[in-house]
Design a protein around this motif. Structure first.
Motif, PDB file in Angstrom:
ATOM      1  N   GLY A 248      47.347  40.595  39.180  1.00  0.00           N
ATOM      2  CA  GLY A 248      47.170  39.784  40.381  1.00  0.00           C
ATOM      3  C   GLY A 248      46.419  40.447  41.525  1.00  0.00           C
ATOM      4  N   CYS A 249      45.745  41.559  41.232  1.00  0.00           N
ATOM      5  CA  CYS A 249      44.889  42.177  42.240  1.00  0.00           C
ATOM      6  C   CYS A 249      43.872  41.149  42.726  1.00  0.00           C
ATOM      7  N   ASP A 250      43.526  41.157  44.021  1.00  0.00           N
ATOM      8  CA  ASP A 250      42.619  40.138  44.551  1.00  0.00           C
ATOM      9  C   ASP A 250      41.157  40.506  44.383  1.00  0.00           C
ATOM     10  N   GLU A 251      40.831  41.762  44.629  1.00  0.00           N
ATOM     11  CA  GLU A 251      39.429  42.188  44.565  1.00  0.00           C
ATOM     12  C   GLU A 251      39.327  43.521  43.843  1.00  0.00           C
ATOM     13  N   LEU A 252      38.144  43.756  43.253  1.00  0.00           N
ATOM     14  CA  LEU A 252      37.915  44.993  42.513  1.00  0.00           C
ATOM     15  C   LEU A 252      36.588  45.617  42.933  1.00  0.00           C
ATOM     16  N   GLN A 253      36.539  46.941  42.802  1.00  0.00           N
ATOM     17  CA  GLN A 253      35.329  47.676  43.157  1.00  0.00           C
ATOM     18  C   GLN A 253      35.272  48.886  42.232  1.00  0.00           C
ATOM     19  N   GLY A 254      34.101  49.219  41.753  1.00  0.00           N
ATOM     20  CA  GLY A 254      33.987  50.387  40.876  1.00  0.00           C
ATOM     21  C   GLY A 254      32.716  50.344  40.055  1.00  0.00           C
TER      22      GLY A 254
END
Ligand code: C2E
Ligand code: MG
Ligand code: MG
Ligand code: MG
Length: 285
Positions: A248-254
């Motif tokens: 349920g994480c809202d946003e991702l970066q990587g």
């Protein structure tokens, strides 16, 4: 282990120390005129919606293009700029530049700018942000300011008041490197953060068994219980992504979604890869 202790291990040796001091003075000198020589540049790394995978914005990451050393990463020069106070001037430039760049992107794309705790020592910060928004014509709600715990470590209430003033302007305040400080839970009470960025060390630990998974779950749950958007940084693998989406994480970066790149690339990519329609159904527009 050698990597973790870094260059400090050399301090035992006198000649090395002298060498390091000279090197440091040279860097300081070069940094003193880097701004006027136009040697700084911003690279932009995409941030994506976890469910939609559409780009919601970019984080501005500072780079120093040194004439002989090449592209210098922030870890090697920002601490020096913080010690000398140069970070104030450079930080103002970053804010101005990032807002101008973002004003030229597709409508609705946000830009995240990292702030140093040293920038809070000038009363000016609020005025600097105001000016950057006014000159660039970027709506305040598209600017995100990333701070670390060090900003809230000062005993007096000044920094908190500055944060509140910035928040009132409509910019978002983000807790960067969440989980790495001493009092992560305590400072969540101090200020209404709009977003937390769970540090990439926690993403790395996901593959190390149940402990890492439990800690990540707890961090996501804490953010959501407080009504805060949760972003995970440093997502490198499909397995990490799938887990974070499922949790349920809202946003991702990587690196899985994109490395920090020059602005023209950021613009072109956002247009090519993600047609405008996909920006309209973002969760937290
Ligand atoms: P940060 O704000 O936590 O930025 C995330 C760092 O992780 C960036 O390193 C980014 O390139 C890197 N990263 C992103 N995705 C991945 C991934 O999937 N794997 C790995 N291994 N790394 C990833 P970078 O650009 O070297 O910046 C380091 C730090 O320097 C930043 O950490 C931030 O604290 C500071 N910084 C960068 N730009 C600025 C600035 O304009 N002002 C200030 N005050 N600090 C800045
Ligand atoms: Mg950051
Ligand atoms: Mg971070
Ligand atoms: Mg960091």
């Amino acid at each position: 282990r050698a990597k973790a202790s870094g260059r400090r291990t050399w301090c035992l040796y006198q000649p090395q120390m002298e060498c390091e001091n000279r090197e440091r003075r040279r860097l300081e000198e070069d940094l003193g005129c880097a701004l006027e020589k136009g040697q700084f540049e911003l690279h932009y790394q995409p941030i994506v919606g976890a469910a939609s995978r559409a780009v919601t914005g970019y984080e501005a990451l500072l780079r120093w293009r040194h004439p002989t050393r090449g592209l210098v990463p922030p870890a090697e020069f920002i601490p020096i700029c913080e010690e000398t106070g140069l970070i104030r001037e450079i930080g103002s430039w970053v804010l101005q530049r990032a807002c101008e760049d973002a004003a030229g992107w597709l409508p609705g794309l946000r830009v995240a700018v990292n702030l140093s705790a040293v920038q809070f020592r000038e009363k000016e910060l609020v005025a600097v942000v105001e000016r950057a928004l006014a000159r660039s014509d970027l709506p305040a709600k598209l600017l995100e300011l990333e701070i670390t715990e060090s900003v809230l470590l000062r005993d007096d209430l000044t920094n908190l008041e500055i944060l509140k003033a910035l928040h009132r302007m409509g910019v978002s305040i983000i807790m960067d490197d969440f989980g790495t400080g001493y009092s992560s839970l305590n400072y969540m009470r101090c200020f209404p953060f709009d977003k937390i960025k769970i540090d990439q060390t926690f993403v790395r630990n996901l593959s190390n068994g149940s402990q890492g998974v439990a800690v990540m779950r707890a961090a996501i749950a804490l953010g959501h219980a407080l009504g805060i958007t949760v972003l995970a940084e440093g997502v490198e693998t499909v397995e990490e992504r799938d887990f974070l989406v499922a949790e349920g994480c809202d946003e991702l970066q990587g690196y899985l979604f994109g490395r920090p790149e020059r602005i023209m690339d950021a613009r072109r990519r956002s247009v090519d890869r993600h047609p405008p329609a996909s920006f309209r159904n973002r969760r937290s527009a």
